[in-house]
Design an enzyme around this catalytic site. Structure first.
Site, PDB file in Angstrom:
ATOM      1  N   GLU A  67       1.181   3.763   2.041  1.00 22.57           N
ATOM      2  CA  GLU A  67       1.856   4.153   3.281  1.00 22.57           C
ATOM      3  C   GLU A  67       3.176   3.398   3.419  1.00 22.57           C
ATOM      4  O   GLU A  67       4.228   3.986   3.718  1.00 22.57           O
ATOM      5  CB  GLU A  67       0.973   3.844   4.499  1.00 22.57           C
ATOM      6  CG  GLU A  67      -0.391   4.546   4.498  1.00 22.57           C
ATOM      7  CD  GLU A  67      -1.476   3.780   3.742  1.00 22.57           C
ATOM      8  OE1 GLU A  67      -1.129   2.974   2.852  1.00 22.57           O
ATOM      9  OE2 GLU A  67      -2.662   4.025   4.037  1.00 22.57           O
ATOM     10  N   HIS A 112       0.829  -1.201   0.000  1.00 24.09           N
ATOM     11  CA  HIS A 112       0.000   0.000   0.000  1.00 24.09           C
ATOM     12  C   HIS A 112       0.863   1.250   0.000  1.00 24.09           C
ATOM     13  O   HIS A 112       2.072   1.196   0.215  1.00 24.09           O
ATOM     14  CB  HIS A 112      -0.950  -0.027   1.202  1.00 24.09           C
ATOM     15  CG  HIS A 112      -2.048  -1.046   1.053  1.00 24.09           C
ATOM     16  ND1 HIS A 112      -3.040  -1.212   1.982  1.00 24.09           N
ATOM     17  CD2 HIS A 112      -2.307  -1.949   0.064  1.00 24.09           C
ATOM     18  CE1 HIS A 112      -3.863  -2.182   1.584  1.00 24.09           C
ATOM     19  NE2 HIS A 112      -3.432  -2.640   0.441  1.00 24.09           N
ATOM     20  N   CYS A 157      -1.817  -1.221   7.300  1.00 18.91           N
ATOM     21  CA  CYS A 157      -0.917  -0.066   7.219  1.00 18.91           C
ATOM     22  C   CYS A 157      -0.890   0.699   8.536  1.00 18.91           C
ATOM     23  O   CYS A 157       0.124   1.284   8.904  1.00 18.91           O
ATOM     24  CB  CYS A 157      -1.381   0.864   6.120  1.00 18.91           C
ATOM     25  SG  CYS A 157      -1.221   0.104   4.511  1.00 18.91           S
TER      26      CYS A 157
END
Lengths: 347, 347
Positions: free
Chosen positions: B46, B44, B80
């Site tokens: 992040e 992802h 995340c």
């Protein structure tokens, strides 16, 4: 010259079959006077400009910028060329040569032969698109206008009128009418929309002639709103009108009013521009006859669906017509697209 | 946040049913790192951003700008939120809350309960229109696309294909396909246009599923160009397919594939977006069912005339659908108009 164009534009809709013309008189980099042709039958731009001088002698040795070649003939007004030469103007910078046979270079000849320099710089042709077209093509410039949904429909299924566009687009249609000497609709549009077809944003000395195309003029509803207004109305009918109608209504008959026959009738009356405002069958006849020189469409963010009336419907096209995109403009939620027939652009 | 949005956009078309997400890590008014979700199944935004730090300790006390709420669940990737909290990030500024039930505020809760401040500032919703719509409405976001002449027609009369728009508009259609997980056409369009319906401007790990709506899948021409390409193809037919077809072709049968049934099938497969690319009868069914959330039309400067095929034709509208103009854009000689259903805008 840009200033002269702005002067000319002040008379939009007022000059009837006369062109829009503006002029600016300059000496020693100073503007001495400006002027324009205010109205059909009134003094021309050159004379109007000269009349604004405090002292006529100021014109001596000055340069006149004028959007159209000064006229050389006696019409409703004495020839401007004579006045220009007599005023002692040294040079005339001309936007475009006048395509009208009666002038067509004779103005320039006159000036040159009377010791006035001339220069043609071009760029003012868009002031008088229909006027120029008419004197080159011997027929009026035809504009099709329709407001349609995003799915290409002008009316919902059924017999009542659908309001497609918003107020801003409707005001723009009024401006479009200003530039046309005649407006045509079909009998169905008269019945369903019951429009006035008037110009309501300006008080015009000669409003556009309103024309209704019908199979039988006797079947028209003479209580429609249009018939309650002043201004000329023409009925193009296959049959003679038997009933008595108001003085402003004229009926022309022919076995079949094709677009080319309609355009010829207008040309015979020296009408230089025609705005076709529907309905879809009339529009399809004009595009099929390749007599849609410009198309102005207003596209609204609504959907009318698969059984609604298409903008152009009925007659098949003999061949695909190619157009050139002129411009795109937003009117709040509506979008106006203007296209012009490619052949027109080259004329 | 604008920088984070630009990061997110780098993965257009690559994230399949995952949202586009971008992130920027900032400390003392300096950007430490940027990142985005590159592809469906990959890390992802992040985590991608944190991985770009020279020294992981830099993240301590920093602020993370991220276009979508960080996730809080174990999916293809560990949550995340956990990584963000563990990295010592002090504050997370969030573009929008994740509408996916599995997150939907839980990411924010997690962060707050682990000593990370959060702030939701809004304004990134347009990055993932279909994703947001899908998790609110439980059905895919449907876009209708058609190219039409200035008189509202998509094809000249007859059975051969009419090329309506120019190259630039056609490239834009490719971009439109990037944002859709499925593309639908009717059997007539397959026969007349013989389209590929592929995305040719980018190599996509999961190209849109191509769907053909037909009465009888056995009548389709399996030598059409589409069937010679890779990528999933669905046939929605009333009758079972009896012949053997390639592995990438799947046939679904139902007594009548109405738009709502089609949309339900897609929803069952977690498909968030559908692009309907014609023909006119299919378009009319979707607008009649009020299942055209966005309409993208390309209008070309040509006239196809009164017997040509309208953009939307066939089924009547139950009621007038109101749309909002999104934007207008020129592609050389063509004009693109995008409108969105008013109800969608409020959702």
């Amino acid at each position: 010259m840009e200033m002269a164009v702005q002067e000319a534009l002040k008379a939009q809709g007022m000059t009837w079959t006369n062109p829009l013309v503006g002029a600016v008189l300059v000496k020693d980099n100073q503007v001495l006077a400006t002027g324009y042709h205010h109205q059909f039958g009134r003094e021309h731009a050159e004379v109007n400009t000269l009349s604004h001088l405090v002292n006529p002698k100021q014109a001596q040795g000055a340069t006149l910028y004028v959007t159209l070649e000064p006229c050389s003939h006696y019409g409703k007004q004495p020839p401007c060329c004579k006045k220009v030469a007599e005023a002692g103007i040294k040079k005339v910078v001309i936007g475009q040569v006048d395509p009208h046979q009666i002038v067509a270079g004779k103005g320039i000849e006159y000036l040159e032969s009377h010791g006035v320099q001339t220069e043609i710089i071009g760029g003012t042709e868009n002031l008088n698109v229909a006027y120029n077209f008419f004197y080159h093509q011997k027929r009026p410039f035809v504009t099709l206008k329709y407001a349609m949904s995003i799915d290409g429909k002008i009316n919902a299924a059924g017999k009542t009128r659908t309001i497609v566009t918003g107020d801003a687009a409707q005001v723009d249609v009024q401006k479009l009418r200003l530039h046309n000497q005649a407006i045509l609709i079909g009998a169905n549009t008269l019945r369903i929309d019951n429009p006035l077809l008037t110009v309501r944003i300006k008080n015009l000395p000669q409003p556009p002639i309103r024309i209704v195309l019908t199979k039988d003029a006797n079947q028209l509803d003479f209580t429609s709103r249009m018939f309650k207004t002043h201004g000329e109305i023409w009925l193009l009918s296959r049959t003679e009108l038997t009933q008595k109608v108001a003085e402003n209504v004229h009926c022309y008959t022919a076995a079949n009013w094709t677009p080319s026959k309609i355009v010829q009738l207008l040309a015979d009356h020296e009408i230089q521009s025609l705005l076709v405002e529907g309905g879809s069958n009339v529009q399809s006849q004009f595009v099929a006859a390749n007599l849609a020189d410009e198309i102005v469409t207003y596209i609204a963010p609504l959907v009318l669906g698969g059984t609604a009336l298409p903008a152009v419907f009925g007659q098949a096209l003999a061949e695909k017509s190619d157009y050139q995109l002129l411009d795109v403009k937003r009117f709040n939620q509506d979008v106006r697209i203007r296209v012009r027939r490619k052949e027109c652009l080259q004329e």
